[in-house]
Scaffold this motif. Sequence first.
Motif, PDB file in Angstrom:
ATOM      1  N   PHE A   1     -13.974  16.344 -22.342  1.00  0.00           N
ATOM      2  CA  PHE A   1     -13.682  17.771 -22.486  1.00  0.00           C
ATOM      3  C   PHE A   1     -12.224  17.964 -22.936  1.00  0.00           C
ATOM      4  O   PHE A   1     -11.938  18.767 -23.829  1.00  0.00           O
ATOM      5  CB  PHE A   1     -13.944  18.501 -21.168  1.00  0.00           C
ATOM      6  CG  PHE A   1     -13.489  19.921 -21.149  1.00  0.00           C
ATOM      7  CD1 PHE A   1     -14.236  20.910 -21.789  1.00  0.00           C
ATOM      8  CD2 PHE A   1     -12.317  20.278 -20.498  1.00  0.00           C
ATOM      9  CE1 PHE A   1     -13.816  22.235 -21.771  1.00  0.00           C
ATOM     10  CE2 PHE A   1     -11.888  21.597 -20.481  1.00  0.00           C
ATOM     11  CZ  PHE A   1     -12.640  22.577 -21.118  1.00  0.00           C
ATOM     12  N   PHE A   2     -11.312  17.225 -22.327  1.00  0.00           N
ATOM     13  CA  PHE A   2      -9.898  17.304 -22.728  1.00  0.00           C
ATOM     14  C   PHE A   2      -9.724  16.888 -24.183  1.00  0.00           C
ATOM     15  O   PHE A   2      -8.999  17.525 -24.944  1.00  0.00           O
ATOM     16  CB  PHE A   2      -9.015  16.417 -21.843  1.00  0.00           C
ATOM     17  CG  PHE A   2      -8.912  16.833 -20.405  1.00  0.00           C
ATOM     18  CD1 PHE A   2      -9.080  18.151 -20.017  1.00  0.00           C
ATOM     19  CD2 PHE A   2      -8.644  15.898 -19.425  1.00  0.00           C
ATOM     20  CE1 PHE A   2      -8.975  18.526 -18.682  1.00  0.00           C
ATOM     21  CE2 PHE A   2      -8.529  16.258 -18.099  1.00  0.00           C
ATOM     22  CZ  PHE A   2      -8.694  17.567 -17.724  1.00  0.00           C
ATOM     23  N   LEU A   3     -10.385  15.784 -24.561  1.00  0.00           N
ATOM     24  CA  LEU A   3     -10.289  15.301 -25.940  1.00  0.00           C
ATOM     25  C   LEU A   3     -10.759  16.364 -26.936  1.00  0.00           C
ATOM     26  O   LEU A   3     -10.117  16.599 -27.959  1.00  0.00           O
ATOM     27  CB  LEU A   3     -11.115  14.027 -26.126  1.00  0.00           C
ATOM     28  CG  LEU A   3     -10.439  12.711 -25.802  1.00  0.00           C
ATOM     29  CD1 LEU A   3     -11.448  11.581 -25.781  1.00  0.00           C
ATOM     30  CD2 LEU A   3      -9.309  12.416 -26.756  1.00  0.00           C
ATOM     31  N   LYS A   4     -11.876  16.994 -26.621  1.00  0.00           N
ATOM     32  CA  LYS A   4     -12.375  18.050 -27.501  1.00  0.00           C
ATOM     33  C   LYS A   4     -11.404  19.219 -27.570  1.00  0.00           C
ATOM     34  O   LYS A   4     -11.189  19.798 -28.629  1.00  0.00           O
ATOM     35  CB  LYS A   4     -13.746  18.526 -27.029  1.00  0.00           C
ATOM     36  CG  LYS A   4     -14.838  17.531 -27.289  1.00  0.00           C
ATOM     37  CD  LYS A   4     -16.173  18.001 -26.745  1.00  0.00           C
ATOM     38  CE  LYS A   4     -17.199  16.894 -26.902  1.00  0.00           C
ATOM     39  NZ  LYS A   4     -18.390  17.125 -26.104  1.00  0.00           N
ATOM     40  N   GLY A   5     -10.803  19.569 -26.448  1.00  0.00           N
ATOM     41  CA  GLY A   5      -9.850  20.676 -26.415  1.00  0.00           C
ATOM     42  C   GLY A   5      -8.610  20.407 -27.245  1.00  0.00           C
ATOM     43  O   GLY A   5      -8.036  21.326 -27.838  1.00  0.00           O
ATOM     44  N   LEU A   6      -8.200  19.156 -27.298  1.00  0.00           N
ATOM     45  CA  LEU A   6      -7.018  18.791 -28.085  1.00  0.00           C
ATOM     46  C   LEU A   6      -7.329  18.657 -29.567  1.00  0.00           C
ATOM     47  O   LEU A   6      -6.432  18.615 -30.394  1.00  0.00           O
ATOM     48  CB  LEU A   6      -6.405  17.495 -27.560  1.00  0.00           C
ATOM     49  CG  LEU A   6      -5.727  17.627 -26.206  1.00  0.00           C
ATOM     50  CD1 LEU A   6      -5.385  16.251 -25.647  1.00  0.00           C
ATOM     51  CD2 LEU A   6      -4.482  18.490 -26.290  1.00  0.00           C
ATOM     52  N   ASP A   7      -8.609  18.568 -29.891  1.00  0.00           N
ATOM     53  CA  ASP A   7      -9.065  18.541 -31.284  1.00  0.00           C
ATOM     54  C   ASP A   7      -8.418  17.402 -32.078  1.00  0.00           C
ATOM     55  O   ASP A   7      -7.876  17.601 -33.164  1.00  0.00           O
ATOM     56  CB  ASP A   7      -8.796  19.893 -31.960  1.00  0.00           C
ATOM     57  CG  ASP A   7      -9.575  20.071 -33.250  1.00  0.00           C
ATOM     58  OD1 ASP A   7     -10.667  19.485 -33.375  1.00  0.00           O
ATOM     59  OD2 ASP A   7      -9.080  20.788 -34.137  1.00  0.00           O
ATOM     60  N   ILE A   8      -8.491  16.210 -31.506  1.00  0.00           N
ATOM     61  CA  ILE A   8      -8.003  15.025 -32.211  1.00  0.00           C
ATOM     62  C   ILE A   8      -9.121  14.560 -33.124  1.00  0.00           C
ATOM     63  O   ILE A   8     -10.193  14.187 -32.667  1.00  0.00           O
ATOM     64  CB  ILE A   8      -7.597  13.909 -31.228  1.00  0.00           C
ATOM     65  CG1 ILE A   8      -6.515  14.417 -30.271  1.00  0.00           C
ATOM     66  CG2 ILE A   8      -7.125  12.679 -31.989  1.00  0.00           C
ATOM     67  CD1 ILE A   8      -6.179  13.448 -29.159  1.00  0.00           C
ATOM     68  N   ARG A   9      -8.865  14.568 -34.403  1.00  0.00           N
ATOM     69  CA  ARG A   9      -9.910  14.278 -35.398  1.00  0.00           C
ATOM     70  C   ARG A   9      -9.769  12.878 -35.973  1.00  0.00           C
ATOM     71  O   ARG A   9      -8.673  12.309 -36.008  1.00  0.00           O
ATOM     72  CB  ARG A   9      -9.846  15.315 -36.512  1.00  0.00           C
ATOM     73  CG  ARG A   9     -10.096  16.717 -35.990  1.00  0.00           C
ATOM     74  CD  ARG A   9      -9.808  17.748 -37.053  1.00  0.00           C
ATOM     75  NE  ARG A   9      -9.904  19.069 -36.478  1.00  0.00           N
ATOM     76  CZ  ARG A   9     -10.785  19.981 -36.877  1.00  0.00           C
ATOM     77  NH1 ARG A   9     -11.612  19.714 -37.857  1.00  0.00           N
ATOM     78  NH2 ARG A   9     -10.801  21.166 -36.308  1.00  0.00           N
ATOM     79  N   GLU A  10     -10.883  12.370 -36.449  1.00  0.00           N
ATOM     80  CA  GLU A  10     -10.908  11.027 -37.035  1.00  0.00           C
ATOM     81  C   GLU A  10      -9.923  10.860 -38.197  1.00  0.00           C
ATOM     82  O   GLU A  10      -9.247   9.827 -38.261  1.00  0.00           O
ATOM     83  CB  GLU A  10     -12.329  10.656 -37.474  1.00  0.00           C
ATOM     84  CG  GLU A  10     -13.269  10.355 -36.323  1.00  0.00           C
ATOM     85  CD  GLU A  10     -12.809   9.188 -35.461  1.00  0.00           C
ATOM     86  OE1 GLU A  10     -12.410   8.143 -36.007  1.00  0.00           O
ATOM     87  OE2 GLU A  10     -12.853   9.336 -34.227  1.00  0.00           O
TER      88      GLU A  10
ATOM     89  N   TYR B   1     -15.218  10.381 -17.116  1.00  0.00           N
ATOM     90  CA  TYR B   1     -15.275  10.371 -18.579  1.00  0.00           C
ATOM     91  C   TYR B   1     -15.733  11.708 -19.160  1.00  0.00           C
ATOM     92  O   TYR B   1     -15.263  12.107 -20.222  1.00  0.00           O
ATOM     93  CB  TYR B   1     -16.168   9.236 -19.083  1.00  0.00           C
ATOM     94  CG  TYR B   1     -15.557   7.877 -18.873  1.00  0.00           C
ATOM     95  CD1 TYR B   1     -14.430   7.483 -19.601  1.00  0.00           C
ATOM     96  CD2 TYR B   1     -16.086   6.996 -17.938  1.00  0.00           C
ATOM     97  CE1 TYR B   1     -13.865   6.236 -19.408  1.00  0.00           C
ATOM     98  CE2 TYR B   1     -15.511   5.748 -17.744  1.00  0.00           C
ATOM     99  CZ  TYR B   1     -14.401   5.371 -18.482  1.00  0.00           C
ATOM    100  OH  TYR B   1     -13.833   4.141 -18.288  1.00  0.00           O
ATOM    101  N   ASP B   2     -16.636  12.411 -18.473  1.00  0.00           N
ATOM    102  CA  ASP B   2     -17.083  13.720 -18.977  1.00  0.00           C
ATOM    103  C   ASP B   2     -15.921  14.701 -19.059  1.00  0.00           C
ATOM    104  O   ASP B   2     -15.762  15.417 -20.047  1.00  0.00           O
ATOM    105  CB  ASP B   2     -18.189  14.315 -18.096  1.00  0.00           C
ATOM    106  CG  ASP B   2     -19.497  13.566 -18.229  1.00  0.00           C
ATOM    107  OD1 ASP B   2     -19.647  12.785 -19.192  1.00  0.00           O
ATOM    108  OD2 ASP B   2     -20.371  13.772 -17.370  1.00  0.00           O
ATOM    109  N   ARG B   3     -15.116  14.729 -18.017  1.00  0.00           N
ATOM    110  CA  ARG B   3     -13.962  15.639 -17.997  1.00  0.00           C
ATOM    111  C   ARG B   3     -12.928  15.217 -19.042  1.00  0.00           C
ATOM    112  O   ARG B   3     -12.366  16.056 -19.736  1.00  0.00           O
ATOM    113  CB  ARG B   3     -13.355  15.670 -16.599  1.00  0.00           C
ATOM    114  CG  ARG B   3     -12.522  16.884 -16.347  1.00  0.00           C
ATOM    115  CD  ARG B   3     -12.219  17.148 -14.882  1.00  0.00           C
ATOM    116  NE  ARG B   3     -11.671  16.037 -14.157  1.00  0.00           N
ATOM    117  CZ  ARG B   3     -12.220  15.515 -13.049  1.00  0.00           C
ATOM    118  NH1 ARG B   3     -13.336  16.005 -12.564  1.00  0.00           N
ATOM    119  NH2 ARG B   3     -11.650  14.506 -12.430  1.00  0.00           N
ATOM    120  N   LEU B   4     -12.724  13.924 -19.179  1.00  0.00           N
ATOM    121  CA  LEU B   4     -11.765  13.442 -20.168  1.00  0.00           C
ATOM    122  C   LEU B   4     -12.259  13.752 -21.581  1.00  0.00           C
ATOM    123  O   LEU B   4     -11.463  14.078 -22.464  1.00  0.00           O
ATOM    124  CB  LEU B   4     -11.514  11.954 -19.995  1.00  0.00           C
ATOM    125  CG  LEU B   4     -10.981  11.513 -18.622  1.00  0.00           C
ATOM    126  CD1 LEU B   4     -10.638  10.037 -18.639  1.00  0.00           C
ATOM    127  CD2 LEU B   4      -9.819  12.351 -18.157  1.00  0.00           C
TER     128      LEU B   4
END
Length: 171
Positions: free
Chosen positions: A13-22, A8-11
């Motif tokens: 990191f991916f989520l933050k990199g993709l910058d998917i916002r609310e 989950y920590d690595r995933l």
Amino acid sequence: MFNIPVPYDRLSFFLKGLDIREPELDLLDSYRHVFTARKDDFGAYFHSFFYKIPRTRLILEYDKTQEQLSRILADWFELLFKERLSNEFLSLVWRSGLRHVEENVDQRYVNLGYSAARQFCHGIVGSEIPIELRQHLAATIDKMLDMCVLIATDAYVSATTRCDLEVIKGV
């Protein structure tokens, strides 16, 4: 099956990199029903997409669980739009990536499958979403599918690395 815990920590990191916002997910929530209503169409589309490729057609014709595969794909598609990239959904994609390794599915076909999902989603966006929202909604869906590709690829790398290490230990 590989028993590799979901990283989950690595995933994250991916989520933050993709910058998917609310706000992007909120907009998508407004049209969730448009996509989830097409889940069975997606299962059929996906199956048809790979049936047209001679190499994958052979596999699909040999497989006796074609209806089950279409149902699994339809359920995945529905969850993509219902779960807002929850840990449950990320875990499902992770386990799917591990299963692809277990079944010896070529990672290039996995990536092609996500491309097919993107095409299907863009078709819905182009036909059923108001024109002024299409670009924003398509971009959010692209980010979500990119996340799925990253997770599936990470699971593939993790599982094949574990296999390689086990072979080395055996030698």
